[in-house]
Design a protein around this motif. Structure first.
Motif, PDB file in Angstrom:
ATOM      1  N   VAL A 177     -18.690   4.405  20.561  1.00  0.00           N
ATOM      2  CA  VAL A 177     -19.712   5.191  21.243  1.00  0.00           C
ATOM      3  C   VAL A 177     -19.033   6.292  22.039  1.00  0.00           C
ATOM      4  N   GLY A 178     -19.340   7.540  21.748  1.00  0.00           N
ATOM      5  CA  GLY A 178     -18.755   8.636  22.499  1.00  0.00           C
ATOM      6  C   GLY A 178     -18.604   9.876  21.639  1.00  0.00           C
ATOM      7  N   GLY A 179     -18.220  10.957  22.279  1.00  0.00           N
ATOM      8  CA  GLY A 179     -17.976  12.208  21.586  1.00  0.00           C
ATOM      9  C   GLY A 179     -16.700  12.839  22.095  1.00  0.00           C
ATOM     10  N   GLY A 180     -16.234  13.847  21.380  1.00  0.00           N
ATOM     11  CA  GLY A 180     -15.024  14.524  21.811  1.00  0.00           C
ATOM     12  C   GLY A 180     -14.307  15.176  20.647  1.00  0.00           C
ATOM     13  N   PRO A 181     -13.178  15.813  20.930  1.00  0.00           N
ATOM     14  CA  PRO A 181     -12.490  16.613  19.918  1.00  0.00           C
ATOM     15  C   PRO A 181     -11.920  15.824  18.750  1.00  0.00           C
ATOM     16  N   CYS A 182     -11.742  14.506  18.895  1.00  0.00           N
ATOM     17  CA  CYS A 182     -11.210  13.706  17.792  1.00  0.00           C
ATOM     18  C   CYS A 182     -12.299  13.133  16.889  1.00  0.00           C
ATOM     19  N   ARG A 183     -13.531  13.525  17.112  1.00  0.00           N
ATOM     20  CA  ARG A 183     -14.648  12.926  16.376  1.00  0.00           C
ATOM     21  C   ARG A 183     -14.466  13.047  14.862  1.00  0.00           C
ATOM     22  N   GLU A 184     -14.119  14.213  14.367  1.00  0.00           N
ATOM     23  CA  GLU A 184     -14.018  14.413  12.925  1.00  0.00           C
ATOM     24  C   GLU A 184     -12.910  13.541  12.319  1.00  0.00           C
ATOM     25  N   GLU A 185     -11.745  13.491  12.975  1.00  0.00           N
ATOM     26  CA  GLU A 185     -10.655  12.667  12.471  1.00  0.00           C
ATOM     27  C   GLU A 185     -11.039  11.192  12.443  1.00  0.00           C
ATOM     28  N   LEU A 186     -11.689  10.735  13.492  1.00  0.00           N
ATOM     29  CA  LEU A 186     -12.102   9.333  13.555  1.00  0.00           C
ATOM     30  C   LEU A 186     -13.185   9.030  12.533  1.00  0.00           C
ATOM     31  N   GLN A 187     -14.092   9.972  12.318  1.00  0.00           N
ATOM     32  CA  GLN A 187     -15.131   9.770  11.315  1.00  0.00           C
ATOM     33  C   GLN A 187     -14.526   9.649   9.922  1.00  0.00           C
ATOM     34  N   ASP A 188     -13.509  10.460   9.634  1.00  0.00           N
ATOM     35  CA  ASP A 188     -12.823  10.365   8.342  1.00  0.00           C
ATOM     36  C   ASP A 188     -12.168   9.000   8.177  1.00  0.00           C
ATOM     37  N   ALA A 189     -11.514   8.523   9.253  1.00  0.00           N
ATOM     38  CA  ALA A 189     -10.862   7.212   9.188  1.00  0.00           C
ATOM     39  C   ALA A 189     -11.894   6.100   9.007  1.00  0.00           C
ATOM     40  N   ALA A 190     -13.024   6.224   9.706  1.00  0.00           N
ATOM     41  CA  ALA A 190     -14.089   5.222   9.573  1.00  0.00           C
ATOM     42  C   ALA A 190     -14.662   5.230   8.161  1.00  0.00           C
ATOM     43  N   GLY A 191     -14.879   6.434   7.618  1.00  0.00           N
ATOM     44  CA  GLY A 191     -15.413   6.529   6.261  1.00  0.00           C
ATOM     45  C   GLY A 191     -14.485   5.910   5.242  1.00  0.00           C
ATOM     46  N   ALA A 192     -13.179   6.138   5.418  1.00  0.00           N
ATOM     47  CA  ALA A 192     -12.208   5.551   4.494  1.00  0.00           C
ATOM     48  C   ALA A 192     -12.210   4.024   4.586  1.00  0.00           C
ATOM     49  N   MET A 193     -12.319   3.482   5.812  1.00  0.00           N
ATOM     50  CA  MET A 193     -12.345   2.032   5.984  1.00  0.00           C
ATOM     51  C   MET A 193     -13.614   1.439   5.387  1.00  0.00           C
ATOM     52  N   ASN A 194     -14.734   2.086   5.603  1.00  0.00           N
ATOM     53  CA  ASN A 194     -15.995   1.581   5.044  1.00  0.00           C
ATOM     54  C   ASN A 194     -15.958   1.575   3.518  1.00  0.00           C
ATOM     55  N   ALA A 195     -15.386   2.631   2.937  1.00  0.00           N
ATOM     56  CA  ALA A 195     -15.273   2.696   1.476  1.00  0.00           C
ATOM     57  C   ALA A 195     -14.359   1.587   0.952  1.00  0.00           C
ATOM     58  N   ARG A 196     -13.279   1.336   1.667  1.00  0.00           N
ATOM     59  CA  ARG A 196     -12.341   0.297   1.250  1.00  0.00           C
ATOM     60  C   ARG A 196     -12.979  -1.081   1.289  1.00  0.00           C
ATOM     61  N   LEU A 197     -13.795  -1.353   2.342  1.00  0.00           N
ATOM     62  CA  LEU A 197     -14.396  -2.675   2.500  1.00  0.00           C
ATOM     63  C   LEU A 197     -15.724  -2.808   1.774  1.00  0.00           C
ATOM     64  N   GLY A 198     -16.283  -1.700   1.310  1.00  0.00           N
ATOM     65  CA  GLY A 198     -17.546  -1.745   0.592  1.00  0.00           C
ATOM     66  C   GLY A 198     -18.753  -2.037   1.458  1.00  0.00           C
ATOM     67  N   ARG A 199     -18.637  -1.762   2.751  1.00  0.00           N
ATOM     68  CA  ARG A 199     -19.758  -1.958   3.673  1.00  0.00           C
ATOM     69  C   ARG A 199     -19.542  -1.084   4.897  1.00  0.00           C
ATOM     70  N   GLU A 200     -20.582  -0.944   5.726  1.00  0.00           N
ATOM     71  CA  GLU A 200     -20.426  -0.187   6.964  1.00  0.00           C
ATOM     72  C   GLU A 200     -19.824  -1.099   8.019  1.00  0.00           C
ATOM     73  N   ALA A 201     -18.512  -1.052   8.110  1.00  0.00           N
ATOM     74  CA  ALA A 201     -17.792  -1.884   9.066  1.00  0.00           C
ATOM     75  C   ALA A 201     -17.462  -1.130  10.344  1.00  0.00           C
ATOM     76  N   VAL A 202     -17.413   0.197  10.288  1.00  0.00           N
ATOM     77  CA  VAL A 202     -17.113   1.032  11.447  1.00  0.00           C
ATOM     78  C   VAL A 202     -18.201   2.096  11.563  1.00  0.00           C
ATOM     79  N   THR A 203     -18.791   2.201  12.730  1.00  0.00           N
ATOM     80  CA  THR A 203     -19.861   3.173  12.979  1.00  0.00           C
ATOM     81  C   THR A 203     -19.538   3.985  14.212  1.00  0.00           C
ATOM     82  N   LEU A 204     -19.575   5.312  14.069  1.00  0.00           N
ATOM     83  CA  LEU A 204     -19.484   6.206  15.218  1.00  0.00           C
ATOM     84  C   LEU A 204     -20.899   6.627  15.581  1.00  0.00           C
ATOM     85  N   THR A 205     -21.336   6.238  16.777  1.00  0.00           N
ATOM     86  CA  THR A 205     -22.723   6.480  17.166  1.00  0.00           C
ATOM     87  C   THR A 205     -22.937   7.865  17.767  1.00  0.00           C
TER      88      THR A 205
END
Length: 393
Positions: free
Chosen positions: A204-232
Motif C-alpha cells: 500500500v503506497g505510492g512513490g517513484p519506485c511504483r513502476e519498478e515494483l509493479q513490474d516485479a509484482a507482475g513477473a512474480m504473479n506470472a511465475r506463480l500463476g495467480r495474483e500473489a502480489v498486489t500494489l494497491t
C-alpha cells in the motif's frame, strides 16, 4: 504560543501526517497552529483536524526570494512565536525547531538548530557531533484511531483477500531511499514460501519506485500463476489495510501502527534485514526507529523463513499482538507526544540566538550541501545568504 508548521508538501507520508496530528493536539491545548505548505492530498486531513492552512508555491531544494519574503511576511503579520522553516529564523531571529524522523540526520542541517529526533540512538549520535539542543520524541501513533477490530472480514473483502489466503501487508512510501531494497526482497520472498500457505502480499503506497515494483509484482504473479502480489496505490487512510493484514511488514511508523492494531510485526531494514518483533527485540527498536541493518546478504530467503515460521505458529499471534498493543499504548500515544513537544517548544522559544550564530549555522549548511570544503564562509557570506537551506519540518 503561535506555532508555524512549515512542510515541503502535503503528500501522503508518515512524517507529514505526524506533524499535522501533533499540531492538532497542540491546538487542543489552547495554542494557535498554522500549517504552511504547498497543496497536496493531506489538505483534507488538515481541514478535518480544524487546522488553519496557508498555501505556498511548490518548493525546490533552495527557497526563492519571493518565497522567503512571503514567509517573513506571514511570520511578522501573525506574530509567530516559533517556526519550522528557516527564512524568518535567519532574518528575523524567530526561534526555529527542526524535526528529523530519519535513520540518518542530513549533515547539512545546521548544528546550532534545536532538533527533535525520534529515537535515542540518533539523540546520542547528534550529541556526539556537537549538537547541544537535541531532544527525543518517539514517533507518535493515534492509538484510538489505530486499534484492533474484531471482524476483519469487510476489510479483507475490500482488498480481495480470500479466507484461505495468508495476508502480509506493507504500508510504505515507494521510494528508493530505505524502502526499495526491502520492497523488492518482499516480492521475491513470496515465491520462496510454501505454496500451501497461499501467501498474498499487499503493498500500500505510492512513490517513484511504483513502476519498478509493479513490474516485479507482475513477473512474480506470472511465475506463480495467480495474483500473489498486489500494489494497491496510496490510501489517504490506510487503517483498513492494517485490519485486513495477518502479518504487518514494515519499519518506523508503519511497524508501530501494526503494533497498535495488535498484529504480528516483522521489522524491515536494509542490507537484507528482516526480524520478527518480540518482547526480547523491542529494546533495540526503541533505540533505533524500528529499523535494522543486515549483513548485506539477500533478505528474501530470510523473510520467507520468518513468514513460514509465523504461519506454522499461529498460536503465537495473540501473544505478539497483545504485547505490541500494550507497548503502543504505553509509549506511542499522541497525547504524550504532544505534551513533550510543547515542553520542547517552550524551551526553544526561551533560547534566542545571536544573528552571528544563526548566519554561521546556515552558511555552514549551505557549504556542506553544495559539496564545498575549506572555503572562507565569511568571505562568501553576501553571496550565500540568499541561498539559505530550508530545514524539513
Amino acid at each position: 504560543m503561535r506555532i508555524l508548521i512549515s512542510l515541503y508538501g502535503l503528500h501522503i507520508g508518515g512524517s507529514h501526517i505526524n506533524a499535522i496530528e501533533i499540531g492538532s493536539l497542540i491546538k487542543q491545548r489552547g495554542h494557535d497552529v498554522i500549517v504552511y505548505s504547498p497543496d497536496g492530498p493531506l489538505r483534507e486531513r488538515v481541514a478535518e483536524l480544524g487546522l488553519e492552512w496557508v498555501p505556498t508555491a511548490p518548493r525546490g531544494q533552495r527557497p526563492s526570494v519571493a518565497g522567503i519574503r512571503q514567509l517573513n511576511a506571514l511570520v511578522r503579520e501573525r506574530e509567530i512565536d516559533l517556526e519550522a522553516a528557516s527564512g524568518p529564523h535567519l532574518w528575523r531571529g524567530t526561534p526555529l525547531l527542526s524535526t528529523v524522523y530519519s535513520v540518518e540526520i542530513p549533515p547539512f542541517v545546521p548544528r546550532n538548530l534545536p532538533m527533535i529526533v525520534g529515537y535515542t540512538q540518533e539523540l546520542d549520535l547528534e550529541r556526539g557531533r556537537g549538537r547541544s539542543h537535541v531532544y527525543t520524541v518517539v514517533c507518535p501513533v493515534d492509538t484510538d484511531a489505530n486499534a484492533p477490530v474484531a471482524d476483519s472480514g469487510p476489510a479483507r473483502k475490500r482488498f480481495g483477500l480470500r479466507d484461505d489466503e495468508l495476508a502480509a501487508m506493507i504500508v510504505s512510501r515507494l521510494s528508493p531511499d530505505l524502502k526499495r531494497e526491502g520492497l523488492l526482497s518482499a516480492i521475491t520472498a513470496v515465491g520462496l514460501v510454501d505454496p500451501a500457505l497461499n501467501l498474498r502480499l499487499l503493498i500500500v503506497g505510492g512513490g517513484p519506485c511504483r513502476e519498478e515494483l509493479q513490474d516485479a509484482a507482475g513477473a512474480m504473479n506470472a511465475r506463480l500463476g495467480r495474483e500473489a502480489v498486489t500494489l494497491t496505490g496510496p490510501l489517504m487512510d490506510p487503517r483498513e489495510a492494517y485490519v485486513a493484514a495477518d502479518i504487518v511488514l514494515g519499519m518506523g511508523t508503519s511497524a508501530q501502527k501494526g503494533m497498535a492494531f495488535a498484529k504480528p510485526v516483522v521489522i524491515q531494514g536494509e542490507r537484507g534485514y528482516w526480524e520478527t518483533l518480540t518482547p526480547e527485540s523491542m529494546p533495540q527498536y526503541l533505540h533505533h526507529n524500528f529499523y535494522g541493518l543486515g549483513d548485506g546478504s539477500d533478505g528474501a530467503p530470510r523473510l520467507a523463513a520468518i513468514i513460514g515460521e509465523l504461519a506454522r505458529e499461529r498460536d503465537r499471534w495473540p501473544e505478539l499482538g497483545e504485547f505490541g498493543r500494550k507497548t503502543a499504548l504505553a509509549v506511542f500515544s499522541n497525547e504524550a507526544a504532544a505534551d513533550r513537544v510543547m515542553e520542547i517548544c517552550e524551551d526553544v522559544a526561551a533560547r534566542p540566538e545571536s544573528s552571528r550564530r544563526r548566519a554561521a549555522g546556515v552558511l555552514h549548511a549551505n557549504a556542506l550541501l553544495a559539496g564545498i570544503r575549506g572555503v572562507d564562509l565569511g568571505r562568501r557570506a553576501g553571496a550565500r545568504l540568499r541561498h539559505s537551506v530550508p530545514v524539513r519540518g
